[in-house]
Design an enzyme around this catalytic site. Structure first.
Site, PDB file in Angstrom:
ATOM      1  N   LYS A  45       0.739  -1.329   0.056  1.00 50.83           N
ATOM      2  CA  LYS A  45       0.037   0.171   0.030  1.00 50.83           C
ATOM      3  C   LYS A  45       0.891   1.264  -0.182  1.00 50.83           C
ATOM      4  O   LYS A  45       0.525   2.242  -0.649  1.00 50.83           O
ATOM      5  CB  LYS A  45      -0.882   0.067   1.133  1.00 50.83           C
ATOM      6  CG  LYS A  45      -0.862   1.111   2.119  1.00 50.83           C
ATOM      7  CD  LYS A  45      -1.529   0.602   3.413  1.00 50.83           C
ATOM      8  CE  LYS A  45      -0.348   0.904   4.601  1.00 50.83           C
ATOM      9  NZ  LYS A  45      -0.807   1.071   5.908  1.00 50.83           N
ATOM     10  N   THR A  46       1.870   1.120   0.738  1.00 53.31           N
ATOM     11  CA  THR A  46       2.865   2.285   0.616  1.00 53.31           C
ATOM     12  C   THR A  46       3.257   2.715  -0.861  1.00 53.31           C
ATOM     13  O   THR A  46       3.551   3.848  -1.517  1.00 53.31           O
ATOM     14  CB  THR A  46       4.062   2.249   1.452  1.00 53.31           C
ATOM     15  OG1 THR A  46       3.621   1.770   2.816  1.00 53.31           O
ATOM     16  CG2 THR A  46       4.673   3.640   1.643  1.00 53.31           C
ATOM     17  N   ASP A 101      -3.935   7.568   5.193  1.00 49.94           N
ATOM     18  CA  ASP A 101      -3.529   6.409   5.342  1.00 49.94           C
ATOM     19  C   ASP A 101      -4.147   5.696   6.758  1.00 49.94           C
ATOM     20  O   ASP A 101      -4.532   6.343   7.543  1.00 49.94           O
ATOM     21  CB  ASP A 101      -1.870   6.546   5.400  1.00 49.94           C
ATOM     22  CG  ASP A 101      -1.083   5.047   5.259  1.00 49.94           C
ATOM     23  OD1 ASP A 101      -2.007   3.955   4.908  1.00 49.94           O
ATOM     24  OD2 ASP A 101       0.123   4.845   5.490  1.00 49.94           O
ATOM     25  N   GLU A 102      -4.190   4.235   6.782  1.00 53.18           N
ATOM     26  CA  GLU A 102      -4.473   4.123   7.991  1.00 53.18           C
ATOM     27  C   GLU A 102      -5.849   4.361   8.512  1.00 53.18           C
ATOM     28  O   GLU A 102      -6.102   4.680   9.381  1.00 53.18           O
ATOM     29  CB  GLU A 102      -3.646   3.885   9.214  1.00 53.18           C
ATOM     30  CG  GLU A 102      -2.016   3.604   9.136  1.00 53.18           C
ATOM     31  CD  GLU A 102      -1.869   2.051   9.076  1.00 53.18           C
ATOM     32  OE1 GLU A 102      -2.947   1.422   9.024  1.00 53.18           O
ATOM     33  OE2 GLU A 102      -0.728   1.670   9.142  1.00 53.18           O
ATOM     34  N   GLN A 112      -7.438  -4.566  10.244  1.00 53.46           N
ATOM     35  CA  GLN A 112      -6.178  -4.097  11.149  1.00 53.46           C
ATOM     36  C   GLN A 112      -6.696  -2.980  12.126  1.00 53.46           C
ATOM     37  O   GLN A 112      -5.783  -2.173  12.527  1.00 53.46           O
ATOM     38  CB  GLN A 112      -5.030  -3.637  10.072  1.00 53.46           C
ATOM     39  CG  GLN A 112      -4.351  -5.071   9.469  1.00 53.46           C
ATOM     40  CD  GLN A 112      -3.237  -4.521   8.774  1.00 53.46           C
ATOM     41  OE1 GLN A 112      -2.061  -4.403   9.637  1.00 53.46           O
ATOM     42  NE2 GLN A 112      -3.071  -4.202   7.494  1.00 53.46           N
ATOM     43  N   ARG A 157       2.808  -9.939  10.287  1.00 51.25           N
ATOM     44  CA  ARG A 157       4.210  -9.566  10.222  1.00 51.25           C
ATOM     45  C   ARG A 157       5.185 -10.420   9.885  1.00 51.25           C
ATOM     46  O   ARG A 157       6.187 -10.038   9.774  1.00 51.25           O
ATOM     47  CB  ARG A 157       4.402  -9.089  11.865  1.00 51.25           C
ATOM     48  CG  ARG A 157       3.687  -8.042  12.420  1.00 51.25           C
ATOM     49  CD  ARG A 157       3.469  -6.953  11.663  1.00 51.25           C
ATOM     50  NE  ARG A 157       2.005  -6.898  10.956  1.00 51.25           N
ATOM     51  CZ  ARG A 157       1.810  -6.251  10.046  1.00 51.25           C
ATOM     52  NH1 ARG A 157       2.510  -5.274   9.397  1.00 51.25           N
ATOM     53  NH2 ARG A 157       0.517  -6.282   9.327  1.00 51.25           N
TER      54      ARG A 157
END
Length: 790
Positions: free
Chosen positions: A49-50, A272-273, A303, A653
């Site tokens: 996504k980044t 973002d987020e 998330q 992760r």
DNA sequence: CGCACCACAATTTTT
DNA sequence: TTGTGGTGCG
């Protein structure tokens, strides 16, 4: 109606632009090109996504909205079309349509780290133009907006920021002054209640009004506390973290011209987020994007793990109804983990009901099975993890490829012991931050006070530190006088002689006031780092610590000096030399910013802190009912879903290998308890995981009497892949052969030295090497990579 | 006023 | 078990 030519032109243009983003998958590319209007990107963990964010911005700067509109130049002709089809630099210039100036782009993230990463990647991709892009956190964006127009709210533009511990101590002072009991009015919960009020957009009077209607005494009290808290912040020209956002929203909602200014400016807003935004942040984003309507939010409902901080998953779930013409793009291809890990994550999260629904997939192979280890107790658990890490290191992995994730900080202890025993270098993220240490806070309080003498909170903190014989009683009297006269405490100090109550202390008080005033004059003509030197000199702060000469005090003195480095770094990186700028920067700084991914050490942290990071090998520890999921979540479906999302975050992760551990019994907070293995372990399908849980023991059966079965099963326990528990006499690591006590070595970082001592430790050696005056203790294996004999 | 000792409570926390 | 905050004494 579009002509055939127009159609061809648009097609050729789009193809040309797309050719710049061929490294992306089709979905990612769509997200990059969809620049206009509202866009929701549902980006699963590890879905790049980044990368999408970065490329989206690059696209805006290079081609403007050419990839997402049907307008073409009036003079478009066949020759241009041919050029577009042909490609090349000139064609790219031609393709651009309504290019965006970098300062019209606002990209908001949650952490400084994420913002920094975006900035760095943009800079390396686009060069200097990237500097004008606003890539920052909600809070720092608000600071910038507020600095411009804080007077509209009655603040000055040099307002200071209270961090959470400032807020807490201010609140405690208020409780004391109002004679309220900290038990019935727990500061923490009051603070979060005030935060909730601000999140709902309620000022103190509004909150009080609402409380009066339902005649709830406790709420009314809290309302009064809230009012007093706000009043004191305001007189101190200070805003807490929530205020930064709350006040920005107020500023924009109450001042049409200010709103207009920012709405015109930001043509593209990216958040973002998004799953972690609260209502206030939602309002802020809507306001800022309200001009052009180009808002792109990126998030993953699975998330969302900060409900307790007011984050509401509603924001992402209802984005589509808020923006009716919005487009939705799902990024479900995962580039991080093997399929066993991914399938485990998918299976666990599938137990949640409230979600958008999304399934991650990967083109990677299955990789290794997950391993669940059922330990005797927390000590055994830690030893198991230590052994597995050493085994990994023995196979050539770096220490930093391993991360240990736990539910709460209190669990880190045993791992520290085990790692120390085994000589495994580690770092703990979280715990006390550098800027939270008492001595550091003192110095920063001085600096704030110099900037804003009216700040009673900071004044109270430092008025007698270092000790200058001003006692608590005196400070109390000053506080009362200040309240009576409706003046800041500092003003009372300046006129200390005129108050008979203060006679005895008057001299000392005046001296302190003068000290601050002198430093204030000094600050006007000097840079912050010079001011710091002057401050340390005039207060004798460091001198005092050095005189004490205990190890702790030396460390403290060291920390104080460290502030200077932080000031210099700030001045260098931002080009700003104002004291206020530095203080704001520090207030918004966190531990994670310090996290240096390059240092070779195992990382220990909470699952919350791990969000956004990735590691080849991950250990999720303490997988037991009442710990993870925690007691508070059991029986509470909503809470349980949040815990499960946290589990999902933790699992995703891992890139290559995931270990899960539980302990049969564990001591926590001095109590020994036996808990069942976490339900999350049983939510992972058998084919992805190997376990050593005895057959008649576990969550489903809930059977007792596990001991015999447990002992039997333990023999077959999946042992960390060899070498398991390496004895101190284990074969010496290859690196050890070439070094011995007395050897002269040349180290890349420390220069030449001599080996003084070698102690076998965890299959490696702890070596003590003298470099000039300094003796360093290093793990040989790691050190050997940076040094040679000679 | 400063320090030492004892009771008490303890998810998670991007800012 | 650990850290913190309040109380009491020198």
């Amino acid at each position: 109606m579009m002509t055939a030519f127009e159609k061809q032109y648009l097609e050729a243009r789009k193809e040309l632009i797309e050719s710049d983003f061929l490294a992306l998958n089709p979905m990612q590319r769509q997200a990059v090109l969809a620049t206009e209007g509202a866009l929701l990107i549902l980006a699963g963990a590890g879905s790049g996504k980044t990368t999408v964010l970065i490329n989206r911005i690059a696209n805006l700067l290079r081609y403007g909205r050419a990839g997402d509109c049907e307008e073409i130049p009036e003079d478009a002709d066949e020759a241009q079309l041919a050029l577009l089809r042909q490609g090349g630099e000139e064609a790219k210039r031609l393709a651009a349509w309504d290019r965006v100036e970098p300062w019209r782009i606002l990209a908001i993230t949650f952490t400084n780290k994420a913002a920094g990463e975006i900035k760095a990647r943009l800079e390396s991709m686009l060069g200097e133009t990237a500097e004008d892009i606003w890539a920052c956190t909600f809070h720092s964006a608000c600071v910038r907006i507020l600095r411009r127009d804080a007077e509209r709210l009655g603040y000055t533009d040099s307002f200071t920021i209270y961090d959470s511990s400032d807020s807490l101590s201010l609140l405690k002072h208020i409780l004391k002054d109002m004679d309220l009991d900290e038990k019935t009015y727990a500061p923490r919960s009051i603070l979060s209640e005030m935060g909730r009020a601000k999140d709902e957009g309620l000022s103190a009077p509004q909150y009080l009004e609402a409380a009066a209607k339902i005649s709830d005494l406790r709420r009314r009290r809290i309302g009064e506390i809230y009012a007093e808290y706000s009043r004191r912040c305001f007189t101190a020209n200070a805003m807490d973290f929530d205020d930064l956002i709350y006040n920005t929203v107020r500023l924009l909602e109450e001042n049409a011209d200010v709103l207009d200014h920012w709405q015109r400016r930001f043509r593209y807003v990216l958040i973002d987020e998004y799953q972690d935004t609260n209502r206030l942040q939602y309002r802020l984003s809507s306001l800022l994007a309200g001009g052009w309507g180009n808002i792109c939010v990126v998030g993953d409902d699975d998330q969302s793990i900060y409900k307790f901080r007011g984050a509401t998953i509603e924001n992402i779930l209802s984005f589509e109804s808020q923006y009716k013409n919005c487009r939705v793009i799902r990024l479900e291809q995962n580039y991080r983990s093997t399929s066993h890990i991914l399938d485990a994550a998918n299976a666990v999260i599938a137990n949640n009901v409230r979600r958008k629904g999304k399934e991650l997939w990967t083109s990677k192979g299955g990789g290794e099975l997950l391993t669940h280890y059922f330990a005797d107790d927390e000590r055994d658990e830690a030893q198991y993890v230590a052994s597995a890490i050493m085994a990994g290191y023995g196979r050539g992995a770096n220490w930093r490829d391993h991360a240990v994730l736990y539910r709460m900080n209190a669990q880190s202890n045993q791992f520290e012991y085990a790692f120390k025993r085994s000589g495994i270098p580690y770092r703990i993220i979280g715990g006390t931050r550098f800027f939270d240490r008492a001595e550091v806070k003192d110095i920063l309080a001085y600096l704030s006070l110099i900037s804003t003498p009216a700040d009673d909170l900071r004044l109270t903190r430092v008025i007698n530190s270092p000790p200058r014989g001003i006692g608590a009683r005196t400070v109390e009297i000053v506080g009362e006088l200040a309240a009576q006269q409706n003046l800041p405490m500092f003003e009372i100090l300046r006129r200390a002689e005129s108050f008979p109550e203060l006679q005895r202390a008057a001299m000392k008080l005046r001296l302190f006031a003068n000290l601050i005033l002198e430093l204030r004059d000094f600050a006007a003509a000097h840079t912050p780092d010079e001011l710091l030197d002057e401050l340390l000199d005039k207060t004798g702060y460091v001198r005092l610590l050095e005189e004490k000469n205990t190890t702790e005090d030396t460390a403290r003195a060291e920390n104080v000096r460290e502030i200077k480095t932080s000031i210099l770094t700030y001045m260098k990186e931002s080009g700003d030399v104002t004291l206020e700028g530095y203080l704001a920067n520090v207030a918004l700084y966190t531990d994670m910013d310090n996290y240096d991914a390059d240092a070779d050490a195992v990382v220990l942290m909470t699952m919350h802190s791990a969000k956004g990071l990735e590691f080849p090998t991950v250990f999720i520890v303490g997988l037991e009912e009442t710990i993870f999921p925690g007691t508070r979540a059991i029986g509470e479906p909503e809470e349980m879903e949040e815990e499960r999302r946290l589990c999902y975050v933790a699992i995703t992760r891992a890139k290559e290998k995931l270990y899960l551990t539980s302990a049969h019994q564990r001591m926590l907070f001095g109590r020994t308890t036996a808990n069942r293995v976490s339900r999350f372990v049983f939510e992972i399908p058998e084919e992805h995981i190997e376990k050593n849980i005895p057959r008649h023991y576990g969550f489903e059966s809930g059977a007792r009497e596990p001991v015999a079965a447990f002992a039997a099963a333990k023999k077959e326990a999946p042992v960390p892949r060899a070498p398991a528990y390496p004895a101190p006499s284990a074969p010496k690591p290859a690196a050890a052969v070439s070094f011995a006590v007395g050897d002269k070595v040349r180290h890349k970082a420390f220069g030449t030295g001599e080996i003084l001592k070698m102690t076998p430790m965890g299959g490696d050696f702890l070596v003590e090497i003298r470099f000039g005056e300094i003796v360093k203790k290093l793990m040989l294996r790691a050190a050997a990579q940076h040094m040679q004999k000679g």
